[in-house]
Design a protein around this motif. Structure first.
Motif, PDB file in Angstrom:
ATOM      1  N   ALA A  22      24.907 -36.925 -13.781  1.00 39.39           N
ATOM      2  CA  ALA A  22      24.073 -36.440 -14.883  1.00 39.39           C
ATOM      3  C   ALA A  22      22.619 -36.357 -14.426  1.00 39.39           C
ATOM      4  N   GLY A  23      21.969 -35.243 -14.738  1.00 40.61           N
ATOM      5  CA  GLY A  23      20.572 -35.064 -14.349  1.00 40.61           C
ATOM      6  C   GLY A  23      19.803 -34.242 -15.356  1.00 40.61           C
ATOM      7  N   ARG A  24      18.553 -33.948 -15.022  1.00 38.26           N
ATOM      8  CA  ARG A  24      17.706 -33.169 -15.933  1.00 38.26           C
ATOM      9  C   ARG A  24      18.015 -31.683 -15.865  1.00 38.26           C
ATOM     10  N   GLU A  25      18.745 -31.264 -14.847  1.00 41.02           N
ATOM     11  CA  GLU A  25      19.137 -29.863 -14.725  1.00 41.02           C
ATOM     12  C   GLU A  25      20.456 -29.780 -13.978  1.00 41.02           C
ATOM     13  N   ALA A  26      21.144 -28.657 -14.169  1.00 43.57           N
ATOM     14  CA  ALA A  26      22.408 -28.447 -13.471  1.00 43.57           C
ATOM     15  C   ALA A  26      22.127 -28.012 -12.043  1.00 43.57           C
ATOM     16  N   GLY A  27      23.050 -28.327 -11.157  1.00 40.06           N
ATOM     17  CA  GLY A  27      22.883 -27.944  -9.766  1.00 40.06           C
ATOM     18  C   GLY A  27      23.809 -28.737  -8.870  1.00 40.06           C
ATOM     19  N   CYS A  28      23.516 -28.741  -7.587  1.00 39.49           N
ATOM     20  CA  CYS A  28      24.299 -29.487  -6.621  1.00 39.49           C
ATOM     21  C   CYS A  28      23.401 -30.446  -5.858  1.00 39.49           C
ATOM     22  N   GLY A  29      23.882 -31.625  -5.612  1.00 42.02           N
ATOM     23  CA  GLY A  29      23.117 -32.614  -4.873  1.00 42.02           C
ATOM     24  C   GLY A  29      24.043 -33.415  -3.989  1.00 42.02           C
ATOM     25  N   TYR A  30      23.673 -34.677  -3.772  1.00 38.59           N
ATOM     26  CA  TYR A  30      24.455 -35.534  -2.887  1.00 38.59           C
ATOM     27  C   TYR A  30      24.704 -36.882  -3.547  1.00 38.59           C
ATOM     28  N   PHE A  31      25.836 -37.465  -3.186  1.00 43.55           N
ATOM     29  CA  PHE A  31      26.213 -38.761  -3.724  1.00 43.55           C
ATOM     30  C   PHE A  31      26.630 -39.665  -2.568  1.00 43.55           C
ATOM     31  N   GLN A  53      28.590 -47.300  -1.170  1.00 43.62           N
ATOM     32  CA  GLN A  53      29.250 -48.208  -0.245  1.00 43.62           C
ATOM     33  C   GLN A  53      30.746 -48.189  -0.512  1.00 43.62           C
ATOM     34  N   ASP A  54      31.526 -48.252   0.540  1.00 44.39           N
ATOM     35  CA  ASP A  54      32.976 -48.119   0.400  1.00 44.39           C
ATOM     36  C   ASP A  54      33.572 -49.231  -0.452  1.00 44.39           C
ATOM     37  N   ASN A  55      33.033 -50.459  -0.364  1.00 41.38           N
ATOM     38  CA  ASN A  55      33.629 -51.569  -1.113  1.00 41.38           C
ATOM     39  C   ASN A  55      32.741 -52.049  -2.244  1.00 41.38           C
ATOM     40  N   LEU A  56      31.768 -51.228  -2.652  1.00 43.52           N
ATOM     41  CA  LEU A  56      30.898 -51.602  -3.767  1.00 43.52           C
ATOM     42  C   LEU A  56      30.456 -50.340  -4.499  1.00 43.52           C
ATOM     43  N   SER A  57      31.395 -49.754  -5.241  1.00 43.47           N
ATOM     44  CA  SER A  57      31.133 -48.452  -5.873  1.00 43.47           C
ATOM     45  C   SER A  57      30.066 -48.526  -6.948  1.00 43.47           C
ATOM     46  N   SER A  58      29.774 -49.731  -7.477  1.00 40.29           N
ATOM     47  CA  SER A  58      28.768 -49.834  -8.537  1.00 40.29           C
ATOM     48  C   SER A  58      27.365 -49.541  -8.046  1.00 40.29           C
ATOM     49  N   ASN A  59      27.159 -49.458  -6.720  1.00 46.44           N
ATOM     50  CA  ASN A  59      25.840 -49.150  -6.169  1.00 46.44           C
ATOM     51  C   ASN A  59      25.677 -47.678  -5.835  1.00 46.44           C
ATOM     52  N   GLY A  60      26.625 -46.837  -6.233  1.00 47.77           N
ATOM     53  CA  GLY A  60      26.541 -45.419  -5.906  1.00 47.77           C
ATOM     54  C   GLY A  60      25.338 -44.756  -6.542  1.00 47.77           C
ATOM     55  N   ARG A  61      24.687 -43.867  -5.800  1.00 45.57           N
ATOM     56  CA  ARG A  61      23.488 -43.186  -6.291  1.00 45.57           C
ATOM     57  C   ARG A  61      23.583 -41.709  -5.958  1.00 45.57           C
ATOM     58  N   ALA A  62      23.338 -40.873  -6.935  1.00 48.79           N
ATOM     59  CA  ALA A  62      23.353 -39.428  -6.746  1.00 48.79           C
ATOM     60  C   ALA A  62      21.934 -38.890  -6.812  1.00 48.79           C
ATOM     61  N   VAL A  63      21.619 -37.934  -5.949  1.00 50.32           N
ATOM     62  CA  VAL A  63      20.291 -37.307  -5.938  1.00 50.32           C
ATOM     63  C   VAL A  63      20.464 -35.805  -5.912  1.00 50.32           C
ATOM     64  N   SER A 108      18.200 -34.387   0.667  1.00 50.52           N
ATOM     65  CA  SER A 108      18.390 -35.833   0.589  1.00 50.52           C
ATOM     66  C   SER A 108      19.701 -36.301   1.199  1.00 50.52           C
ATOM     67  N   ALA A 109      20.407 -35.415   1.879  1.00 45.20           N
ATOM     68  CA  ALA A 109      21.679 -35.811   2.454  1.00 45.20           C
ATOM     69  C   ALA A 109      21.467 -36.823   3.569  1.00 45.20           C
ATOM     70  N   SER A 110      22.343 -37.810   3.650  1.00 46.99           N
ATOM     71  CA  SER A 110      22.315 -38.786   4.731  1.00 46.99           C
ATOM     72  C   SER A 110      23.733 -39.055   5.165  1.00 46.99           C
ATOM     73  N   ASP A 111      23.896 -39.844   6.204  1.00 49.24           N
ATOM     74  CA  ASP A 111      25.235 -40.115   6.720  1.00 49.24           C
ATOM     75  C   ASP A 111      26.134 -40.683   5.622  1.00 49.24           C
ATOM     76  N   GLY A 126      19.078 -46.140 -11.276  1.00 48.10           N
ATOM     77  CA  GLY A 126      17.707 -45.680 -11.115  1.00 48.10           C
ATOM     78  C   GLY A 126      17.460 -44.240 -11.518  1.00 48.10           C
ATOM     79  N   GLY A 127      18.515 -43.499 -11.834  1.00 43.17           N
ATOM     80  CA  GLY A 127      18.339 -42.101 -12.232  1.00 43.17           C
ATOM     81  C   GLY A 127      18.340 -41.912 -13.734  1.00 43.17           C
ATOM     82  N   GLU A 128      18.029 -42.987 -14.484  1.00 39.23           N
ATOM     83  CA  GLU A 128      18.156 -42.930 -15.943  1.00 39.23           C
ATOM     84  C   GLU A 128      17.181 -41.955 -16.593  1.00 39.23           C
ATOM     85  N   VAL A 129      15.976 -41.816 -16.062  1.00 38.11           N
ATOM     86  CA  VAL A 129      15.011 -40.899 -16.675  1.00 38.11           C
ATOM     87  C   VAL A 129      15.506 -39.460 -16.548  1.00 38.11           C
ATOM     88  N   ASP A 130      16.038 -39.099 -15.384  1.00 37.61           N
ATOM     89  CA  ASP A 130      16.574 -37.753 -15.197  1.00 37.61           C
ATOM     90  C   ASP A 130      17.767 -37.508 -16.118  1.00 37.61           C
TER      91      ASP A 130
END
Length: 320
Positions: A177-186, A189-199, A204-207, A238-242
């Motif tokens: 969920a974001g302030r606009e529609a589009g494509c980004g990256y997510f 951690q493999d064993n801690l899905s609650s820390n997932g972050r989408a941008v 912003s792509a990383s390994d 951390g993406g709550e404002v968006d």
């Protein structure tokens, strides 16, 4: 109009392998330790909970070295529904060992869900709160749940959970969920899905990051067709404002939000809420002074100024 299910296929409803069964031996051996440390969690030392800190450290160690088998398991929760969880994911630990998830949040949501017509679960993770909403209001006419989660592996499990319980009031959206529609990256951690972050930023792509679709909450629902109150839960690391910026139409319809807020977001959140005549409260219903020092992450309730008293009254049984 609610969204079309764009999640991956989940398998066959009623598969015997999906029924609740005994946990593997390693989990059963550790379970009493987890229970004891959780039970001691109310003890505070210098405003901290040493038992919970120790429990979480042990969990991290075990999920990195022992609980690593790529296996899913069906849990019968204390709230009366089935949930499919990955045994190798630390985010599922409380569900696996306690058969419940975040009981404080769940207690407040139970109160806010009374009479609710639409529940939107943003950053649903394993979908526990979506399933709780379905279980509580499944016999209520015209009740609907929209579940939004960008992690494809978790979406597969959420869909299985909906099918196991035969909950047909929910729609699953595999997106962020974001302030606009589009494509980004997510990235997660493999064993801690609650820390997932989408941008959303394209650079912003990383390994280990995967492409993910972004949607606006407002684009998923025609609020004029909702014949009752709207409750939106947001937990997006951390993406709550968006996410909120994509839900301004929901705000115009008086939606109440339960949201995990990062301290770094408060300076941007304050003027945004003021511009929509919204008030931020803690989970006890006390209005929050934006100038006060907040924890690094804290659960808050966001409500229209005109509904603050009603929300405070609604959650009182949960915080009494």
């Amino acid at each position: 109009m609610l969204p079309v299910d764009r999640s991956p296929s989940a398998g066959t409803r009623g598969d015997a392998s999906m029924s609740p069964a005994a946990l593997p031996a390693a989990y059963r051996l550790y379970s009493p330790v987890h229970h004891l440390l959780t039970a001691l969690g109310t003890v505070q030392v210098r405003s901290k909970h040493p038992s919970i800190i120790l429990r979480n450290r042990i969990n991290r160690m075990l999920y990195r070295s022992v609980f690593t088998h790529r296996r899913d398991h069906t849990i019968q929760t204390r709230d009366g529904f089935l949930i499919r969880v990955p045994l190798y994911d630390q985010a599922a630990a409380s569900i696996v060992f306690e058969r419940a998830y975040s009981p404080g949040e769940a207690a407040i949501l139970r109160q806010l869900l009374k009479g609710c017509a639409l529940f939107v679960d943003v950053g649903a993770n394993l979908g526990y709160f979506s399933l709780l909403a379905c279980a509580l209001n499944r016999h209520q006419d015209d009740f609907a749940v929209v579940t939004i989660e960008p992690n494809a592996a978790l979406c597969r499990l959420i869909k299985i959970s909906f099918e196991l319980n035969q909950f047909d009031c929910a729609e699953l959206i595999e997106a962020a969920a974001g302030r606009e529609a589009g494509c980004g990256y997510f990235q997660v951690q493999d064993n801690l899905s609650s820390n997932g972050r989408a941008v959303l930023e394209a650079d912003s792509a990383s390994d280990g990051a995967v492409r993910v679709e972004f949607v606006r909450i407002d684009d998923l629902v025609q609020y004029n067709t909702v014949t009752g109150s709207i409750l939106i839960k947001i937990d997006v690391e951390g993406g709550e404002v968006d996410a909120l910026a994509g839900a301004t139409e929901a705000m115009r319809h008086g939606a109440v939000f339960m949201c995990e807020v990062w301290a770094s977001s408060v300076s941007e959140l304050d003027p945004f809420l003021a511009s929509h005549n919204y008030v931020m409260m803690d989970v006890s219903g006390n209005c929050i002074d934006y100038r006060a020092s907040l924890p690094s992450r804290t659960d808050v309730i966001l409500a229209p100024a005109s509904r603050v008293a009603a929300v405070q009254h609604a959650i009182q049984p949960a915080v009494a």
